[in-house]
Write an enzyme that holds these catalytic residues in place. Structure first.
Site, PDB file in Angstrom:
ATOM      1  N   CYS A  38     115.057 -30.549 116.058  1.00 15.04           N
ATOM      2  CA  CYS A  38     113.910 -30.113 115.266  1.00 15.04           C
ATOM      3  C   CYS A  38     113.021 -31.301 114.886  1.00 15.04           C
ATOM      4  O   CYS A  38     112.220 -31.749 115.692  1.00 15.04           O
ATOM      5  CB  CYS A  38     114.377 -29.303 114.064  1.00 15.04           C
ATOM      6  SG  CYS A  38     113.070 -28.258 113.408  1.00 15.04           S
ATOM      7  N   HIS A  94     117.732 -25.245 116.322  1.00 18.59           N
ATOM      8  CA  HIS A  94     118.955 -25.774 115.702  1.00 18.59           C
ATOM      9  C   HIS A  94     120.161 -25.209 116.449  1.00 18.59           C
ATOM     10  O   HIS A  94     120.848 -24.318 115.947  1.00 18.59           O
ATOM     11  CB  HIS A  94     119.010 -25.384 114.225  1.00 18.59           C
ATOM     12  CG  HIS A  94     118.043 -26.126 113.383  1.00 18.59           C
ATOM     13  ND1 HIS A  94     118.301 -27.381 112.885  1.00 18.59           N
ATOM     14  CD2 HIS A  94     116.790 -25.812 112.992  1.00 18.59           C
ATOM     15  CE1 HIS A  94     117.251 -27.810 112.203  1.00 18.59           C
ATOM     16  NE2 HIS A  94     116.316 -26.878 112.245  1.00 18.59           N
ATOM     17  N   GLU A 132     123.009 -26.353 116.824  1.00 17.71           N
ATOM     18  CA  GLU A 132     124.311 -26.602 116.177  1.00 17.71           C
ATOM     19  C   GLU A 132     124.860 -25.365 115.458  1.00 17.71           C
ATOM     20  O   GLU A 132     126.055 -25.226 115.274  1.00 17.71           O
ATOM     21  CB  GLU A 132     124.218 -27.784 115.194  1.00 17.71           C
ATOM     22  CG  GLU A 132     123.282 -27.623 114.008  1.00 17.71           C
ATOM     23  CD  GLU A 132     121.831 -27.996 114.319  1.00 17.71           C
ATOM     24  OE1 GLU A 132     121.498 -28.122 115.517  1.00 17.71           O
ATOM     25  OE2 GLU A 132     121.039 -28.141 113.371  1.00 17.71           O
TER      26      GLU A 132
HETATM   27  N1  GLN Z   1     109.755 -30.844 108.994  1.00 17.97           N
HETATM   28  C1  GLN Z   1     109.647 -30.323 110.304  1.00 17.97           C
HETATM   29  C2  GLN Z   1     108.921 -29.006 110.348  1.00 17.97           C
HETATM   30  O1  GLN Z   1     108.761 -28.362 109.349  1.00 17.97           O
HETATM   31  C3  GLN Z   1     111.019 -30.171 110.943  1.00 17.97           C
HETATM   32  C4  GLN Z   1     111.879 -29.151 110.308  1.00 17.97           C
HETATM   33  C5  GLN Z   1     113.324 -29.271 110.657  1.00 17.97           C
HETATM   34  O2  GLN Z   1     113.769 -30.294 111.116  1.00 17.97           O
HETATM   35  N2  GLN Z   1     114.083 -28.211 110.402  1.00 17.97           N
HETATM   36  O3  GLN Z   1     108.482 -28.581 111.414  1.00 17.97           O
END
Ligand code: GLN
Length: 542
Positions: free
Chosen positions: A381, A507, A509
């Site tokens: 992410c 994500h 994971e």
């Molecule tokens: N801060 C980033 C976003 O809002 C990544 C978010 C995250 O890593 N879950 O896109």
């Protein structure tokens, strides 16, 4: 008609009630019961989305888009299911719905009170969770510790359920700390006091679980039974174990399944064959190996591995699968910034999800190091976004390239807010959340790992790779191997000419299981293993 098992905690928090509840569920499931889990968090938040991961650990996301407590991740991993939003109730949402009904006039003329209005709402949410998950037994973990003012109303709802349902349909487990002091003596007073506190709330536990360093002796059990008003055979222990995945077996040894089936009058079938035991054995053997593969996880919550719990669990699942002893260290991104840490000892670098500017330059440095030194890199992410920023600065020479999350005035906003997020004001529950399809491009690394042209992954973000820069990144060596099937959102990117340099907006994971590691993570750990082997070979060569 479901049966309900409540799990309460005593003496202190962070005793592992979540792992205990999940283990109990796993044990019952292995004997054929249709079990589900629910967590009730007594604080006034409506969900975990705005909670600080440093205090509460990772924010887990359900496929149906709820930002929840990390224990829901344990529930998924132990039961190998995908949880629903109804399985995590934060009390703020109970009070919010009561107040909304009051404003709407639904209670006209009535005084709104914790009892019965809040307790009724809690009971109905519990029953709803049982219905939604279509289970025969629902295990409800009550967050916090007995005696906390805010959990009283939840305990009261649980007490009422015991009174309203058939006696055999509701059971209570109370898990409390039984410490060993420096002389080696086991102390039962804290569990006695916390059980008294539970009794004073009208709840007699059916089972007491001592959270202790070592298994309890019979005399300690006898003492606890007498002082706490619980039958001796129902005093159990949950000792510290080598692997958290061992606990279901520790409960099985204590016959918790048969004791419960008798107490609650349900049938057990033959124990189904289980894939975990050999894996835990392997995990133990691997821990004794001398050679280790070292992964650096670069985060700003540098003293809390819980803030990245699913990431660390995933890595461990993969290590067992890849036959390696894995050491995954959490590295403070701010200390990298200050040049206090170096990454030379690591065979893989992972930048997990994150928000905001603190420590971000340290993360960018770690990506640069991985890219330039051919060290396997996995970006999750924010980790994908950071890798894109690094490429923009160092491959495209856009020196002030940034995400607009960090710098609104950058001349190269290579990461920008998703169009639909621009008009959103409230921060709670408004990100792009939950499970979405990802189209995988054939003949890419991602495709070779997933063996599919369509996967389904979970997301939690407001920002994305700015579509206006995609073609420039492609020219500089990036391959976008995972995309939204209809929109221009880039979901997986990999860098050409590097053994393993991959980032994903998802994500993955959250999907990893002990006996079924997540493919992208598995690819990463395999690449780290190869990197390590090469390193050793080079060192041996004169
Ligand atoms: N801060 C980033 C976003 O809002 C990544 C978010 C995250 O890593 N879950 O896109």
């Amino acid at each position: 008609m479901a049966k309900y098992i409540f799990v309460t905690g005593g003496v202190l928090s962070s005793l592992g009630k979540g792992i205990f509840s999940a283990s109990l569920a796993k044990l019952l499931k292995s004997y054929g019961s249709n079990v589900s889990l629910m967590k009730i968090d007594p604080y006034l938040n409506c969900d975990a989305g705005t909670l600080n991961p440093f205090e509460h650990g990772e924010v887990f996301v359900t496929q149906d888009g709820f930002e929840c407590d990390l224990d829901i991740g344990n529930y998924e991993r132990y039961l190998d299911v995908f949880a629903k939003k109804e399985q995590n109730l934060m009390m703020g949402s109970v009070y919010k719905s009561i107040i909304e009904k009051e404003r709407h006039g639904d209670y006209l003329g009535k005084t709104i009170q914790l009892i019965p209005h809040a307790t009724n709402e809690i009971k109905s949410r519990i029953k709803q969770a049982a219905k939604t998950t279509n289970c025969q037994i629902l295990i409800i973990e009550i967050g916090g510790t007995v005696g906390d003012i805010e959990s009283d109303v939840v305990l009261e709802a649980a007490r009422q359920m015991k009174f309203e349902e058939e006696a055999e349909n509701v059971s209570f487990f109370h898990l409390a700390l039984v410490p060993t002091i420096t002389t080696g003596e086991v102390k039962t007073k804290p569990i006695q006091h916390s059980t008294k506190s539970l009794l004073s709330r009208g709840i007699t536990p059916d089972f007491l679980v001592a959270r202790c360093d070592k298994p309890l002796t019979n005399s300690a059990k006898e003492k606890i039974a007498v002082f706490c008003n619980v039958r001796e055979e129902n005093v159990l222990h949950s000792p510290t174990v080598f692997s958290i995945y061992q606990l279901p077996y520790v409960l099985a040894e204590q016959q918790v399944h048969s004791k419960l089936s008798k107490r609650m009058n349900f049938e057990l079938s033959e124990n189904s064959t289980d894939k975990w035991a050999p894996l835990i054995e392997k995990q133990k053997q691997l821990s004794k190996e001398k050679q280790e593969v070292r992964i650096a996880v670069i985060g700003k919550y540098a003293t809390s591995k819980d803030a990245y719990m699913s990431v660390f669990e995933s890595l461990e699942h993969c290590a067992i699968n890849c036959n390696v002893k894995l050491v995954a260290d959490l590295i403070d991104s701010e200390s990298l910034e200050k040049g206090k840490t170096n990454l030379e000892d690591y065979d893989g670098i992972l930048v997990p999800g994150g928000f905001g500017g603190r420590g971000v330059e340290g993360k960018i440095q770690s990506v640069k190091y991985a890219r330039e030194n051919q060290v396997p890199y996995l970006g999750i992410c924010y980790g994908l976004q950071i890798a894109i920023i690094e490429s923009a600065r160092n491959l495209l020479n856009y020196f002030d390239a940034n995400s607009t999350e960090i710098d609104q005035n950058t001349t190269h906003p290579v990461i920008d807010i998703l169009p639909e997020q621009k008009s959103i004001g409230n921060l709670g529950g408004t990100m792009r959340l939950g499970g979405f399809d990802v189209a995988i491009t054939p003949n890419t690394l991602a495709h070779s790992l997933y063996h599919s042209e369509k996967i389904f992954k979970r997301f939690r973000h407001r920002y994305e790779i700015n579509p206006e820069y995609v073609s420039e990144f492609t020219k500089s060596g990036w391959i976008f191997s995972g995309k939204d099937p209809v929109r221009t959102i880039m979901k997986i990117g990999e860098l050409n000419g590097h053994p393993f340099f991959v980032g994903t907006q998802a994500h993955p994971e959250f999907d990893s299981r002990l006996d079924n590691p997540e493919p992208l993570y598995l690819g990463f750990v395999n690449a780290a293993k190869e990197y390590k082997n090469k390193k050793i070979k080079n060192e041996r060569q004169p």
